[in-house]
Design a protein around this motif. Structure first.
Motif, mmCIF file in Angstrom:
data_model
loop_
_atom_site.group_PDB
_atom_site.id
_atom_site.type_symbol
_atom_site.label_atom_id
_atom_site.label_comp_id
_atom_site.label_asym_id
_atom_site.label_seq_id
_atom_site.Cartn_x
_atom_site.Cartn_y
_atom_site.Cartn_z
ATOM 1 N N SER A 214 44.714 27.919 21.199
ATOM 2 C CA SER A 214 45.660 27.643 22.264
ATOM 3 C C SER A 214 46.839 26.877 21.678
ATOM 4 O O SER A 214 46.779 26.388 20.566
ATOM 5 C CB SER A 214 44.982 26.797 23.338
ATOM 6 N N THR A 215 47.892 26.761 22.461
ATOM 7 C CA THR A 215 49.048 26.013 21.995
ATOM 8 C C THR A 215 48.956 24.542 22.391
ATOM 9 O O THR A 215 49.848 23.774 22.083
ATOM 10 C CB THR A 215 50.335 26.615 22.577
ATOM 11 N N ALA A 216 47.916 24.156 23.074
ATOM 12 C CA ALA A 216 47.759 22.764 23.488
ATOM 13 C C ALA A 216 47.515 21.886 22.267
ATOM 14 O O ALA A 216 46.873 22.306 21.313
ATOM 15 C CB ALA A 216 46.591 22.625 24.462
ATOM 16 N N PRO A 217 48.028 20.666 22.281
ATOM 17 C CA PRO A 217 47.835 19.777 21.133
ATOM 18 C C PRO A 217 46.370 19.389 20.976
ATOM 19 O O PRO A 217 45.615 19.342 21.942
ATOM 20 C CB PRO A 217 48.696 18.563 21.476
ATOM 21 N N ALA A 218 46.010 19.110 19.750
ATOM 22 C CA ALA A 218 44.651 18.676 19.460
ATOM 23 C C ALA A 218 44.472 17.235 19.900
ATOM 24 O O ALA A 218 45.427 16.455 19.915
ATOM 25 C CB ALA A 218 44.368 18.806 17.977
ATOM 26 N N LEU A 219 43.253 16.894 20.237
ATOM 27 C CA LEU A 219 42.941 15.514 20.583
ATOM 28 C C LEU A 219 42.896 14.673 19.319
ATOM 29 O O LEU A 219 42.448 15.146 18.276
ATOM 30 C CB LEU A 219 41.575 15.442 21.270
ATOM 31 N N PRO A 220 43.342 13.433 19.384
ATOM 32 C CA PRO A 220 43.211 12.563 18.213
ATOM 33 C C PRO A 220 41.734 12.407 17.855
ATOM 34 O O PRO A 220 40.869 12.351 18.735
ATOM 35 C CB PRO A 220 43.793 11.230 18.690
ATOM 36 N N SER A 221 41.454 12.346 16.591
ATOM 37 C CA SER A 221 40.086 12.247 16.106
ATOM 38 C C SER A 221 39.358 11.057 16.738
ATOM 39 O O SER A 221 39.875 9.940 16.754
ATOM 40 C CB SER A 221 40.099 12.087 14.591
ATOM 41 N N GLY A 222 38.185 11.326 17.271
ATOM 42 C CA GLY A 222 37.358 10.277 17.853
ATOM 43 C C GLY A 222 37.764 9.815 19.236
ATOM 44 O O GLY A 222 37.179 8.891 19.773
ATOM 45 N N SER A 223 38.771 10.449 19.831
ATOM 46 C CA SER A 223 39.205 10.017 21.160
ATOM 47 C C SER A 223 38.586 10.890 22.241
ATOM 48 O O SER A 223 38.050 11.960 21.965
ATOM 49 C CB SER A 223 40.733 10.052 21.271
ATOM 50 N N LYS A 224 38.694 10.435 23.465
ATOM 51 C CA LYS A 224 38.145 11.162 24.601
ATOM 52 C C LYS A 224 39.220 12.045 25.214
ATOM 53 O O LYS A 224 40.406 11.799 25.050
ATOM 54 C CB LYS A 224 37.621 10.175 25.640
ATOM 55 N N ASN A 225 38.792 13.070 25.915
ATOM 56 C CA ASN A 225 39.715 13.977 26.596
ATOM 57 C C ASN A 225 39.843 13.514 28.044
ATOM 58 O O ASN A 225 39.222 14.066 28.935
ATOM 59 C CB ASN A 225 39.205 15.415 26.519
ATOM 60 N N TYR A 226 40.667 12.479 28.247
ATOM 61 C CA TYR A 226 40.840 11.947 29.594
ATOM 62 C C TYR A 226 41.532 12.971 30.487
ATOM 63 O O TYR A 226 42.434 13.680 30.056
ATOM 64 C CB TYR A 226 41.674 10.658 29.564
ATOM 65 N N MET A 227 41.090 13.005 31.744
ATOM 66 C CA MET A 227 41.619 13.962 32.701
ATOM 67 C C MET A 227 41.425 13.412 34.109
ATOM 68 O O MET A 227 40.420 12.763 34.388
ATOM 69 C CB MET A 227 40.829 15.268 32.538
ATOM 70 N N THR A 228 42.395 13.667 34.984
ATOM 71 C CA THR A 228 42.237 13.267 36.383
ATOM 72 C C THR A 228 41.311 14.258 37.081
ATOM 73 O O THR A 228 41.137 15.380 36.602
ATOM 74 C CB THR A 228 43.594 13.247 37.110
ATOM 75 N N PRO A 229 40.729 13.875 38.214
ATOM 76 C CA PRO A 229 39.897 14.828 38.954
ATOM 77 C C PRO A 229 40.671 16.102 39.325
ATOM 78 O O PRO A 229 40.125 17.204 39.259
ATOM 79 C CB PRO A 229 39.473 14.051 40.204
ATOM 80 N N ALA A 230 41.948 15.954 39.693
ATOM 81 C CA ALA A 230 42.760 17.124 40.057
ATOM 82 C C ALA A 230 42.998 18.018 38.848
ATOM 83 O O ALA A 230 42.942 19.248 38.952
ATOM 84 C CB ALA A 230 44.095 16.676 40.657
ATOM 85 N N GLY A 231 43.248 17.429 37.687
ATOM 86 C CA GLY A 231 43.444 18.208 36.468
ATOM 87 C C GLY A 231 42.184 18.934 36.061
ATOM 88 O O GLY A 231 42.220 20.107 35.657
#
Length: 192
Positions: free
Chosen positions: A20-37
Protein backbone atom coordinates in the motif's frame (compact mmCIF):
# COMPACT_ATOMS: atom_id res chain seq x y z
CA UNK A 1 6.50 -20.89 -25.50
CA UNK A 2 2.80 -20.16 -25.53
CA UNK A 3 1.48 -17.85 -22.82
CA UNK A 4 -1.00 -20.59 -21.96
CA UNK A 5 1.83 -22.60 -20.40
CA UNK A 6 3.43 -19.90 -18.29
CA UNK A 7 2.76 -19.56 -14.61
CA UNK A 8 0.74 -16.57 -13.46
CA UNK A 9 1.95 -14.92 -10.27
CA UNK A 10 0.68 -12.21 -7.98
CA UNK A 11 3.18 -9.81 -9.54
CA UNK A 12 2.25 -10.27 -13.22
CA UNK A 13 1.09 -7.34 -15.28
CA UNK A 14 1.12 -3.69 -14.31
CA UNK A 15 1.05 -4.48 -10.62
CA UNK A 16 3.42 -2.39 -8.49
CA UNK A 17 3.98 -5.24 -6.03
CA UNK A 18 3.72 -3.01 -2.94
CA UNK A 19 1.29 -3.54 -0.12
CA UNK A 20 0.00 0.00 0.00
CA UNK A 21 1.05 3.61 -0.22
CA UNK A 22 0.35 4.19 3.47
CA UNK A 23 3.42 5.02 5.56
CA UNK A 24 4.98 2.34 7.68
CA UNK A 25 4.57 2.43 11.42
CA UNK A 26 7.66 3.41 13.39
CA UNK A 27 9.44 0.35 14.72
CA UNK A 28 8.01 -0.83 18.03
CA UNK A 29 5.10 1.62 18.02
CA UNK A 30 1.39 0.94 18.19
CA UNK A 31 -1.11 1.54 15.40
CA UNK A 32 -3.32 4.04 17.20
CA UNK A 33 -6.75 4.53 15.69
CA UNK A 34 -10.03 6.17 16.71
CA UNK A 35 -13.16 4.00 16.94
CA UNK A 36 -14.53 5.77 13.83
CA UNK A 37 -11.31 5.14 11.89
CA UNK A 38 -11.30 1.48 12.91
CA UNK A 39 -14.94 1.13 11.82
CA UNK A 40 -14.20 2.72 8.40
CA UNK A 41 -11.29 0.36 7.72
CA UNK A 42 -13.27 -2.65 8.93
CA UNK A 43 -16.23 -1.67 6.71
CA UNK A 44 -13.90 -1.33 3.72
CA UNK A 45 -12.40 -4.77 4.44
CA UNK A 46 -15.82 -6.41 4.73
CA UNK A 47 -17.06 -4.68 1.55
CA UNK A 48 -14.02 -5.93 -0.38
CA UNK A 49 -14.35 -9.49 0.93
CA UNK A 50 -18.14 -9.84 0.79
CA UNK A 51 -19.08 -7.80 -2.28
CA UNK A 52 -16.33 -6.63 -4.61
CA UNK A 53 -14.03 -9.69 -4.62
CA UNK A 54 -16.81 -12.21 -5.35
CA UNK A 55 -18.03 -10.06 -8.27
CA UNK A 56 -14.55 -9.85 -9.77
CA UNK A 57 -13.95 -13.60 -9.26
CA UNK A 58 -17.21 -14.29 -11.10
CA UNK A 59 -16.20 -11.97 -13.96
CA UNK A 60 -12.76 -13.59 -14.24
CA UNK A 61 -14.33 -17.06 -14.22
CA UNK A 62 -16.73 -16.03 -16.99
CA UNK A 63 -13.91 -14.42 -19.02
CA UNK A 64 -11.70 -17.49 -18.64
CA UNK A 65 -14.37 -19.60 -20.36
CA UNK A 66 -14.18 -17.37 -23.44
CA UNK A 67 -11.00 -18.86 -24.84
CA UNK A 68 -7.59 -17.28 -25.44
CA UNK A 69 -6.72 -15.58 -22.17
CA UNK A 70 -3.72 -13.71 -23.58
CA UNK A 71 -5.98 -11.45 -25.65
CA UNK A 72 -9.00 -11.41 -23.37
CA UNK A 73 -9.26 -7.91 -21.88
CA UNK A 74 -11.96 -8.89 -19.38
CA UNK A 75 -9.79 -11.72 -18.09
CA UNK A 76 -6.57 -9.67 -17.92
CA UNK A 77 -8.23 -6.67 -16.27
CA UNK A 78 -10.14 -8.94 -13.88
CA UNK A 79 -6.96 -10.74 -12.77
CA UNK A 80 -5.20 -7.41 -12.24
CA UNK A 81 -8.14 -6.05 -10.23
CA UNK A 82 -8.25 -9.26 -8.20
CA UNK A 83 -4.57 -8.81 -7.26
CA UNK A 84 -5.28 -5.20 -6.22
CA UNK A 85 -8.22 -6.29 -4.07
CA UNK A 86 -6.25 -9.13 -2.47
CA UNK A 87 -3.33 -6.78 -1.71
CA UNK A 88 -5.69 -4.26 -0.08
CA UNK A 89 -7.38 -7.05 1.93
CA UNK A 90 -3.99 -8.22 3.22
CA UNK A 91 -3.01 -4.64 4.13
CA UNK A 92 -6.29 -3.90 5.93
CA UNK A 93 -6.20 -7.22 7.78
CA UNK A 94 -2.66 -6.58 9.03
CA UNK A 95 -3.44 -2.99 10.09
CA UNK A 96 -6.66 -3.94 11.89
CA UNK A 97 -4.95 -6.83 13.70
CA UNK A 98 -2.41 -4.46 15.27
CA UNK A 99 -4.80 -1.55 15.79
CA UNK A 100 -4.86 0.06 19.21
CA UNK A 101 -8.32 1.66 19.32
CA UNK A 102 -8.23 4.80 21.43
CA UNK A 103 -11.32 6.90 22.10
CA UNK A 104 -10.32 10.58 22.20
CA UNK A 105 -13.57 11.55 23.96
CA UNK A 106 -12.12 10.29 27.26
CA UNK A 107 -10.03 13.49 27.27
CA UNK A 108 -13.05 15.75 26.65
CA UNK A 109 -12.56 18.97 28.61
CA UNK A 110 -8.78 18.53 28.95
CA UNK A 111 -6.38 21.25 27.82
CA UNK A 112 -3.51 18.80 27.23
CA UNK A 113 -2.83 17.36 23.77
CA UNK A 114 -3.30 13.62 23.36
CA UNK A 115 -4.22 11.38 20.43
CA UNK A 116 -7.50 12.52 18.86
CA UNK A 117 -7.16 16.18 19.90
CA UNK A 118 -8.10 19.05 17.63
CA UNK A 119 -5.46 21.70 18.21
CA UNK A 120 -5.57 25.33 17.12
CA UNK A 121 -2.15 26.96 17.03
CA UNK A 122 -0.35 29.99 15.63
CA UNK A 123 3.14 29.94 14.11
CA UNK A 124 5.89 32.58 14.16
CA UNK A 125 4.46 34.35 11.11
CA UNK A 126 1.05 34.76 12.74
CA UNK A 127 -0.67 32.09 10.61
CA UNK A 128 -3.36 30.33 12.59
CA UNK A 129 -4.02 26.67 11.84
CA UNK A 130 -6.09 23.86 13.24
CA UNK A 131 -5.25 20.15 13.02
CA UNK A 132 -6.77 16.96 14.37
CA UNK A 133 -4.27 14.29 15.42
CA UNK A 134 -5.37 10.85 14.18
CA UNK A 135 -3.94 7.47 13.22
CA UNK A 136 -1.71 6.84 10.23
CA UNK A 137 -4.44 5.00 8.33
CA UNK A 138 -7.21 7.52 8.98
CA UNK A 139 -5.61 10.98 8.76
CA UNK A 140 -6.66 13.04 5.73
CA UNK A 141 -4.61 16.19 5.17
CA UNK A 142 -7.37 17.67 2.97
CA UNK A 143 -9.53 17.79 6.14
CA UNK A 144 -6.73 19.25 8.34
CA UNK A 145 -6.03 15.88 9.90
CA UNK A 146 -2.47 14.78 10.65
CA UNK A 147 -1.00 11.46 11.64
CA UNK A 148 0.24 11.15 15.21
CA UNK A 149 3.74 10.46 13.81
CA UNK A 150 3.89 13.71 11.80
CA UNK A 151 6.34 16.39 12.96
CA UNK A 152 3.56 18.80 14.01
CA UNK A 153 1.74 16.13 16.01
CA UNK A 154 4.91 14.99 17.73
CA UNK A 155 5.68 18.60 18.68
CA UNK A 156 2.17 19.18 20.02
CA UNK A 157 1.58 15.91 21.91
CA UNK A 158 1.56 16.25 25.72
CA UNK A 159 1.70 20.06 25.62
CA UNK A 160 -1.08 22.29 26.95
CA UNK A 161 -3.03 25.35 25.85
CA UNK A 162 -0.76 28.40 25.99
CA UNK A 163 2.47 26.39 25.62
CA UNK A 164 5.02 27.35 22.99
CA UNK A 165 6.60 24.28 21.39
CA UNK A 166 9.45 23.83 18.94
CA UNK A 167 8.49 22.30 15.59
CA UNK A 168 11.47 20.81 13.76
CA UNK A 169 10.99 20.54 9.99
CA UNK A 170 13.37 20.01 7.06
CA UNK A 171 13.21 23.81 6.61
CA UNK A 172 14.47 24.41 10.14
CA UNK A 173 13.09 24.82 13.64
CA UNK A 174 10.00 26.97 14.25
CA UNK A 175 8.01 27.88 17.33
CA UNK A 176 4.25 27.44 17.52
CA UNK A 177 1.90 28.52 20.29
CA UNK A 178 -1.08 26.39 21.25
CA UNK A 179 -4.26 28.44 21.31
CA UNK A 180 -6.84 25.77 22.09
CA UNK A 181 -7.27 22.02 22.51
CA UNK A 182 -10.56 20.22 22.08
CA UNK A 183 -11.88 16.68 21.94
CA UNK A 184 -15.16 15.19 20.73
CA UNK A 185 -17.84 14.88 23.40
CA UNK A 186 -18.36 11.39 24.82
CA UNK A 187 -20.49 9.41 22.40
CA UNK A 188 -19.78 11.83 19.52
CA UNK A 189 -16.54 10.20 18.27
CA UNK A 190 -18.44 7.27 16.71
CA UNK A 191 -20.44 9.73 14.56
CA UNK A 192 -17.30 11.27 12.99
Amino acid sequence: MSKAFTKETDTDGDDDGGESTAPALPSGSKNYMTPAGYARLRDELLQLMDEERPKVVEAVHWAAKNGDRSENGDYLYGKKRLREIDRRIRFLTKRLEIAEVTDPSVHHGSDQVFFGATVRYVDETGDERSVTILGIDEADSAQSQVSWISPIARALLKSREGDVVKLVTPGGAHEVELLSVSYPAPGASAAR
